[in-house]
Scaffold this motif. Sequence first.
Motif, PDB file in Angstrom:
ATOM      1  N   GLU A 103      40.159 -17.822  25.200  1.00  0.00           N
ATOM      2  CA  GLU A 103      39.728 -17.076  26.381  1.00  0.00           C
ATOM      3  C   GLU A 103      40.824 -17.066  27.458  1.00  0.00           C
ATOM      4  O   GLU A 103      41.128 -16.025  28.043  1.00  0.00           O
ATOM      5  N   THR A 104      41.427 -18.225  27.700  1.00  0.00           N
ATOM      6  CA  THR A 104      42.487 -18.341  28.709  1.00  0.00           C
ATOM      7  C   THR A 104      43.702 -17.486  28.329  1.00  0.00           C
ATOM      8  O   THR A 104      44.301 -16.835  29.185  1.00  0.00           O
ATOM      9  N   GLU A 160      52.961  -7.381  26.922  1.00  0.00           N
ATOM     10  CA  GLU A 160      53.153  -6.609  25.700  1.00  0.00           C
ATOM     11  C   GLU A 160      52.837  -7.455  24.472  1.00  0.00           C
ATOM     12  O   GLU A 160      52.484  -6.948  23.424  1.00  0.00           O
ATOM     13  N   LEU A 161      53.034  -8.778  24.646  1.00  0.00           N
ATOM     14  CA  LEU A 161      52.939  -9.687  23.506  1.00  0.00           C
ATOM     15  C   LEU A 161      52.196 -10.969  23.838  1.00  0.00           C
ATOM     16  O   LEU A 161      52.247 -11.447  24.970  1.00  0.00           O
ATOM     17  N   ILE A 162      51.544 -11.520  22.786  1.00  0.00           N
ATOM     18  CA  ILE A 162      51.002 -12.877  22.861  1.00  0.00           C
ATOM     19  C   ILE A 162      51.674 -13.657  21.731  1.00  0.00           C
ATOM     20  O   ILE A 162      51.729 -13.175  20.599  1.00  0.00           O
ATOM     21  N   GLY A 163      52.191 -14.834  22.032  1.00  0.00           N
ATOM     22  CA  GLY A 163      52.785 -15.696  21.001  1.00  0.00           C
ATOM     23  C   GLY A 163      51.963 -16.960  20.864  1.00  0.00           C
ATOM     24  O   GLY A 163      51.723 -17.666  21.834  1.00  0.00           O
ATOM     25  N   LEU A 164      51.504 -17.233  19.642  1.00  0.00           N
ATOM     26  CA  LEU A 164      50.665 -18.408  19.402  1.00  0.00           C
ATOM     27  C   LEU A 164      51.348 -19.387  18.464  1.00  0.00           C
ATOM     28  O   LEU A 164      51.900 -18.995  17.433  1.00  0.00           O
ATOM     29  N   ALA A 215      46.826 -12.468  29.218  1.00  0.00           N
ATOM     30  CA  ALA A 215      47.454 -11.253  28.698  1.00  0.00           C
ATOM     31  C   ALA A 215      46.985 -10.035  29.487  1.00  0.00           C
ATOM     32  O   ALA A 215      47.769  -9.142  29.808  1.00  0.00           O
ATOM     33  N   GLU A 216      45.688 -10.019  29.824  1.00  0.00           N
ATOM     34  CA  GLU A 216      45.136  -8.915  30.613  1.00  0.00           C
ATOM     35  C   GLU A 216      45.728  -8.902  32.015  1.00  0.00           C
ATOM     36  O   GLU A 216      46.219  -7.886  32.484  1.00  0.00           O
ATOM     37  N   GLU A 217      45.704 -10.066  32.669  1.00  0.00           N
ATOM     38  CA  GLU A 217      46.196 -10.168  34.044  1.00  0.00           C
ATOM     39  C   GLU A 217      47.663  -9.775  34.166  1.00  0.00           C
ATOM     40  O   GLU A 217      48.061  -9.105  35.109  1.00  0.00           O
ATOM     41  N   LYS A 246      38.280  -7.480  20.491  1.00  0.00           N
ATOM     42  CA  LYS A 246      37.009  -7.279  21.189  1.00  0.00           C
ATOM     43  C   LYS A 246      37.224  -6.679  22.577  1.00  0.00           C
ATOM     44  O   LYS A 246      36.455  -5.835  23.033  1.00  0.00           O
ATOM     45  N   ARG A 247      38.304  -7.121  23.242  1.00  0.00           N
ATOM     46  CA  ARG A 247      38.583  -6.621  24.591  1.00  0.00           C
ATOM     47  C   ARG A 247      39.306  -5.268  24.565  1.00  0.00           C
ATOM     48  O   ARG A 247      39.615  -4.705  25.604  1.00  0.00           O
ATOM     49  N   GLY A 248      39.629  -4.824  23.357  1.00  0.00           N
ATOM     50  CA  GLY A 248      40.301  -3.541  23.215  1.00  0.00           C
ATOM     51  C   GLY A 248      41.735  -3.528  23.726  1.00  0.00           C
ATOM     52  O   GLY A 248      42.249  -2.490  24.142  1.00  0.00           O
ATOM     53  N   LEU A 249      42.393  -4.685  23.697  1.00  0.00           N
ATOM     54  CA  LEU A 249      43.786  -4.761  24.175  1.00  0.00           C
ATOM     55  C   LEU A 249      44.757  -4.257  23.109  1.00  0.00           C
ATOM     56  O   LEU A 249      44.526  -4.428  21.912  1.00  0.00           O
TER      57      LEU A 249
END
Length: 209
Positions: A130-131, A142-146, A136-138, A166-169
């Motif tokens: 969630e965080t 362009e990218l999320i790295g996990l 990413a929204e805020e 789910k958030r449609g990002l």
Amino acid sequence: EEERTVLQRAVIKGETEVVTREVQEALRQGSQPFELVNNELIPGIMAVGEKYEKKEYFLPQLLLSAEAMQAGFELLRPLLEAAKDQEKPKKIILATVEGDIHDIGKNIVALLLRNHGFEVVDLGKDVPAETIVQAAEEHEAELIGLSALMTTTMVKMEQTLELVRKRGLSTQVLVGGAVVTPEYARVIGAHGYAADAVGAVKKAKELVA
Ligand code: B1M
């Protein structure tokens, strides 16, 4: 027994003071910061991992070595950051997934991405899906790295991807870490996978191109 440098041996023995002294000395002698990370600190901590797997080392030794490596890394960080190139920054949210406190690899990935002009928002370790998605929204990233280092926490990557969808990002998700395989990345629907920090930069550039 493989031949080891003084610096590698100091990481393996968890001798923070020796690591600090040797890194400073190597820099004085003209060694390149990135090479010190790649050829000294990483091989050192990898050897520690092998000893741990063979049960020659236990958690206390592992912690000492991790601390020693971090100390060397902290000395090099400002130098590596100063060397970064000037591009219009693309944003990447980076995190070690929930339940997982391994962050050495993630920190190296962060550093290298910054060197290559990415703006990295590093959320740290043990970060809930969630965080990550909220950040990413805020940041309109362009990218999320996990990053995940354990089979038990790897599943949190899938959770994060589900939440992104789910958030449609449209944010692209890049995954990595010792236990993660290209196959797993594909199955959970990640946009990219990388086996090491150099690969992560390469993949990140491809994904935002
Ligand atoms: Co732990 N640990 N550890 N540990 N630890 C492993 C991961 C383990 C494989 C050791 C083992 O048992 N053989 C094992 C996991 C087993 C599994 O699930 N398959 C394990 C375990 C079990 C645990 C504990 C549960 C131990 C306990 O308490 N009983 C505990 C976990 C607590 C928790 O997270 N909830 C624990 C704790 C620790 C320390 C705190 C002592 C320390 C971490 C310190 C820190 O990170 N600040 C530690 C360490 C150091 C390790 C090993 C020895 C080394 C990990 C490391 O830093 N490698 C590790 C053994 C191993 O990996 N074989 C082990 C060096 C680093 C540069 O590599 O992180 O792989 P790596 O990152 C690479 C690539 O993977 C890639 O690029 C990096 C640079 O090349 N990469 C990405 C990483 N993230 C990426 C993201 C990307 C792309 C590429 O895209 C975004």
